[in-house]
Write an enzyme that holds these catalytic residues in place. Structure first.
Site, short mmCIF file in Angstrom:
data_model
loop_
_atom_site.label_atom_id
_atom_site.label_comp_id
_atom_site.label_asym_id
_atom_site.label_seq_id
_atom_site.Cartn_x
_atom_site.Cartn_y
_atom_site.Cartn_z
N CYS A 233 1.10 1.50 -3.78
CA CYS A 233 0.75 0.22 -3.17
C CYS A 233 2.04 -0.46 -2.74
CB CYS A 233 -0.09 -0.64 -4.10
SG CYS A 233 0.68 -1.04 -5.69
N ARG A 238 -1.32 -2.32 -8.18
CA ARG A 238 -2.64 -2.05 -7.61
C ARG A 238 -2.91 -0.54 -7.63
NH1 ARG A 238 -2.27 -5.20 -1.95
NH2 ARG A 238 -0.07 -4.74 -2.25
#
Lengths: 281, 100
Positions: A233, A238
């Site tokens: 990410c 994430r």
């Protein structure tokens, strides 16, 4: 790996707040969130000051992790239940981190703080003190961590799963839309990466979607289950959420998280970058 | 905000808005009063999740977006609600969301 081995519900958690051998740990991006109210009995880990090396851009080393968990009163035999804000972004990061250093029993509270709050479950501000332990960590399990050279070599070979938003993937934005735009030197994505935003793996209340739904989402995006996989990410949290979905929930065997992610890759000299939505448009 | 974070800056305080920035800024309300602690989601024109922040105690939230039509959806234990906002160019675009 079954879902029950790696996830616990908010209801289960509330029933087990005082269960011996179960330690609740909150890890938030907003490191002040815990102080405003936390799951009763939970300890706090500050990912910025306690999981990151204070000088180099890297994790604390094995000895540092041992010292941290010993000071938090976490034993090797404890079941650690991690939860946090931002739909468990940093709780998932911490989960991956605990796995990196070989903790045996670690689970995510499905939905994290969000689900807990939406349910109206109790939060308190009590100071939590646990007796220190003598924690022993393992060497980093590099079967779940990718570094930049491996990422470059994976272009066109492994599944590269970019879990950022479509505008970050295409190069329109350098950071999530709730942040001022800054960070990496260049926008775009790693060539051959597919874009499956982390949010597709989560329900509106922050809980994970069912395995059938996850299989469909990744399959429709072009994920090839026969290939090795690297998820990334912007800074690796994430993608920890997606690593959790792919490796822990769906059981794909060779999945790594690239924690350098776009802030590293998008600032490298000379590596290939692709712009646009990745669909030839 | 710096390299080491992905979290939202403090909501509801004045900020400098760059000449090319598209900012969606507003409040979550219920029965006319502000709602703090709501989970405010930014959805693009296809309904796809783009970002999420938690409203300040005064109900404030803010997104740095791209030009376009956006849906702002708020979730709170007292109820949910959503609003649309068209941001056709740089500047601060106000939006208010009522939850019930």
């Amino acid at each position: 790996m079954s879902r029950e081995e790696v996830l616990v519900s908010a209801a289960w958690s509330e029933e087990n707040l005082d269960t011996p051998g179960v330690v609740f740990v909150e890890v938030d991006e907003d490191t002040t969130a815990y102080d405003g109210g936390h799951v009763p009995g939970a300890v706090k880990i500050d990912w910025k000051t306690e999981l990151q090396d204070p000088v180099r851009r890297d994790f604390v080393d094995r000895a540092g992790f041992e010292a941290l968990l010993s000071a938090k009163g976490i034993a090797n035999s404890d079941t650690v239940v991690l939860y946090g804000g931002n739909n468990n972004w940093f709780a998932a990061y911490a989960y991956w981190y605990f796995k990196l250093y070989g903790h045996d029993s670690v689970k995510l509270l499905d939905g994290g703080r969000k689900k807990w709050e939406l349910d109206g479950r109790p939060l308190d501000k009590d100071v939590v003190r646990r007796e220190p332990t003598t924690y022993t960590a393992q060497d980093q399990d590099l079967t779940i961590r990718a570094f930049r050279d491996e990422v470059v070599e994976a272009i066109g070979d492994k599944n590269l799963v970019d879990v950022r938003s479509p505008d970050e993937f295409s190069g329109k934005l350098l950071a999530p839309a709730h942040l001022p735009q800054e960070q990496a030197q260049r926008g775009g994505h790693i060539p051959s990466a597919i874009n499956v935003p982390w949010s597709k793996a989560a329900n509106e209340d922050g809980t994970f979607k069912s395995n059938d739904e996850l299989d469909r989402i990744y399959g429709e995006a072009g994920f090839d289950g026969s290939r090795k996989t690297i998820a990334y990410c912007r800074i690796g949290e994430r993608s920890s959420h997606t690593w959790f979905a792919l490796h822990e929930l769906l059981g794909h065997g060779d999945v790594k998280n690239y924690d350098g992610s776009w802030t590293e890759y998008g600032s490298l000299i000379g590596v290939p970058i692709e712009l646009g939505d990745g669909k030839g448009n | 905000m710096s390299l080491d974070g992905c979290g939202a800056p403090q909501q509801g305080v004045d900020i400098a808005v760059g000449a090319n920035e598209v900012v969606l800024s507003g409040k979550v309300k219920s029965a006319g009063g502000p709602v703090g602690g709501a989970f405010v989601r930014l959805l693009d024109s296809t309904g796809e999740f783009t970002a999420e922040v938690v409203s300040s105690p005064e109900g404030d939230f803010r997104f740095f977006a791209a030009p376009g039509t956006w849906t702002v959806r708020a979730l709170h234990r007292s109820g949910n609600g959503q609003s649309s906002v068209s941001a056709d160019g740089p500047g601060v675009h106000p939006v208010e969301v009522a939850v019930a």
